[in-house]
Design an enzyme around this catalytic site. Sequence first.
Site, PDB file in Angstrom:
ATOM      1  N   ARG A  43       0.853  -1.182   0.000  1.00 17.13           N
ATOM      2  CA  ARG A  43       0.000   0.000   0.000  1.00 17.13           C
ATOM      3  C   ARG A  43       0.898   1.245   0.000  1.00 17.13           C
ATOM      4  O   ARG A  43       2.010   1.229   0.526  1.00 17.13           O
ATOM      5  CB  ARG A  43      -0.895   0.015   1.241  1.00 17.13           C
ATOM      6  CG  ARG A  43      -1.926   1.148   1.210  1.00 17.13           C
ATOM      7  CD  ARG A  43      -2.638   1.337   2.540  1.00 17.13           C
ATOM      8  NE  ARG A  43      -3.570   2.463   2.460  1.00 17.13           N
ATOM      9  CZ  ARG A  43      -4.150   3.030   3.507  1.00 17.13           C
ATOM     10  NH1 ARG A  43      -3.892   2.598   4.733  1.00 17.13           N
ATOM     11  NH2 ARG A  43      -4.979   4.057   3.345  1.00 17.13           N
ATOM     12  N   HIS A  44       0.380   2.311  -0.583  1.00 22.17           N
ATOM     13  CA  HIS A  44       1.112   3.588  -0.588  1.00 22.17           C
ATOM     14  C   HIS A  44       1.359   4.077   0.839  1.00 22.17           C
ATOM     15  O   HIS A  44       0.776   3.571   1.806  1.00 22.17           O
ATOM     16  CB  HIS A  44       0.313   4.635  -1.364  1.00 22.17           C
ATOM     17  CG  HIS A  44      -1.080   4.833  -0.816  1.00 22.17           C
ATOM     18  ND1 HIS A  44      -1.337   5.534   0.349  1.00 22.17           N
ATOM     19  CD2 HIS A  44      -2.276   4.402  -1.265  1.00 22.17           C
ATOM     20  CE1 HIS A  44      -2.634   5.532   0.586  1.00 22.17           C
ATOM     21  NE2 HIS A  44      -3.236   4.843  -0.371  1.00 22.17           N
ATOM     22  N   ARG A  47      -0.974   9.666   3.411  1.00 19.38           N
ATOM     23  CA  ARG A  47      -1.523  10.626   2.449  1.00 19.38           C
ATOM     24  C   ARG A  47      -2.467  11.588   3.140  1.00 19.38           C
ATOM     25  O   ARG A  47      -2.879  11.391   4.283  1.00 19.38           O
ATOM     26  CB  ARG A  47      -2.284   9.897   1.345  1.00 19.38           C
ATOM     27  CG  ARG A  47      -3.414   9.025   1.865  1.00 19.38           C
ATOM     28  CD  ARG A  47      -4.458   8.744   0.806  1.00 19.38           C
ATOM     29  NE  ARG A  47      -5.439   7.745   1.207  1.00 19.38           N
ATOM     30  CZ  ARG A  47      -6.444   7.956   2.041  1.00 19.38           C
ATOM     31  NH1 ARG A  47      -6.589   9.143   2.620  1.00 19.38           N
ATOM     32  NH2 ARG A  47      -7.303   6.982   2.337  1.00 19.38           N
ATOM     33  N   ARG A 111      -0.301   9.158  -5.602  1.00 14.89           N
ATOM     34  CA  ARG A 111       0.302   8.682  -4.350  1.00 14.89           C
ATOM     35  C   ARG A 111       0.945   7.299  -4.500  1.00 14.89           C
ATOM     36  O   ARG A 111       1.918   6.999  -3.812  1.00 14.89           O
ATOM     37  CB  ARG A 111      -0.732   8.674  -3.227  1.00 14.89           C
ATOM     38  CG  ARG A 111      -1.959   7.809  -3.458  1.00 14.89           C
ATOM     39  CD  ARG A 111      -2.923   7.933  -2.278  1.00 14.89           C
ATOM     40  NE  ARG A 111      -4.178   7.207  -2.480  1.00 14.89           N
ATOM     41  CZ  ARG A 111      -5.259   7.690  -3.066  1.00 14.89           C
ATOM     42  NH1 ARG A 111      -5.222   8.925  -3.556  1.00 14.89           N
ATOM     43  NH2 ARG A 111      -6.356   6.971  -3.170  1.00 14.89           N
TER      44      ARG A 111
END
Length: 428
Positions: A43-44, A47, A111
């Site tokens: 996962r990024h 954010r 992202r």
Amino acid sequence: MAAKNDPSSGSLGGITTLLLGLAVAAPLLTQARQLRFVTLVYRHGDRSPVKAYPKDVFQESAWPQGFGQLTQVGMKQQWVLGQELRKRYEGFLNESYNRHEIYVRSTDVDRTLMSAEANLAGLFPPEGSQIFNPNITWQPIPVHTVPSPEDQLLKFPLSPCPLYQKLQEETRQSAEYVNRTRDNMKFLHMVANETGIADCSLESVWSVYDTLFCEKSHNLSLPAWANADVLAQLKELKDFGFEFLFGVQHQVQKARLQGGVLVDRILKNMSAAAQDSHSDELKLIAYSAHDTTVIALQMALDVYNGKQAPYASCHMFELYQEETGNFTVEMYFRNESGKPPVPLSLPGCDHRCPMEEFQRLLQPVIPMDWERECQIPCKARDTEVIIGLAACGSLLFLLVLLLLMVLFRQKSQPPGYQQVSIGEEQQT
């Protein structure tokens, strides 16, 4: 020269042969089990919120790059993950970046693209000849993507899929969904009133928690109504909302239409790696994506722990070749920075699972024909109809044109003239 029947000669020869055999076998014994291929799905990083609720005092202008963007905290999280991966796969991956060894794909979202780049900065800091600027400890490494509307691998839930929508509607009628909605109705009404959201449901409430979580993480003041108990209940409903996407009911069927697509690709890549014995083959594939990607994958594997995948969490597949020549698969989930990844076992198999068994156990969630199983109208059939209509239209046009030519020719003949056939002319 010793005689053939000299005992000392035979002993010395036997010892020499044994030592030579051990010398040859030593590398095999120390490297009997080898890591051959790795797949990462992460996962990024941290954010900004994807949106704000109507009554939120912190709208998009409160965030330096706007909504849904990777923060500097998120950049560092992915850089740290890259460093941890460098240590984990030291000796497996080349010390410096080698384009033949690694392939990275991301969803077409800022992202996730930036997360992949930050991750690679930690995984492959430039050394020696790869340093193109002594003031920058970074080097460009390609990250591949496809437009979001065309992404049928990483952007979940996959759509369009009519059968999936039907299964979701059936899940909304399930006892668990109906009871949870009833038990939380008063709470959902309160959240709707405080946030200004017109329709606050089990499926939409995640965005409220997401916004508050992001604001709290970045030291922004939360409204008075968002106390610890409210946040805890929002978190519980948010986790249920993610589970609803890929489970609660019809989990295997949903997996075939969602996460099973990614499982299928991962298994095919493993099989290709097992068949390729070259030293310069592809060694690692990394997918930079979202929490829904990780959850869809883990629900298909039936290893989901019921909680949203944290920022920079990473699901690892490691393919090993055993001393027997057979292949095994191990899975790990890195869900906290600085701690060893948690071993995961596919239900029905040991942690070190034979590849053939790993593939066999996952067959129920692998779609044979995704479009057909989704009940998408057959494109080929639609194409045939279009071609048929075009052919009929062309034929009709030619018939009309031929008719017009005949009429024009008849009108162009002089009055009283009668065409005589060759036979009649000869008889005259």
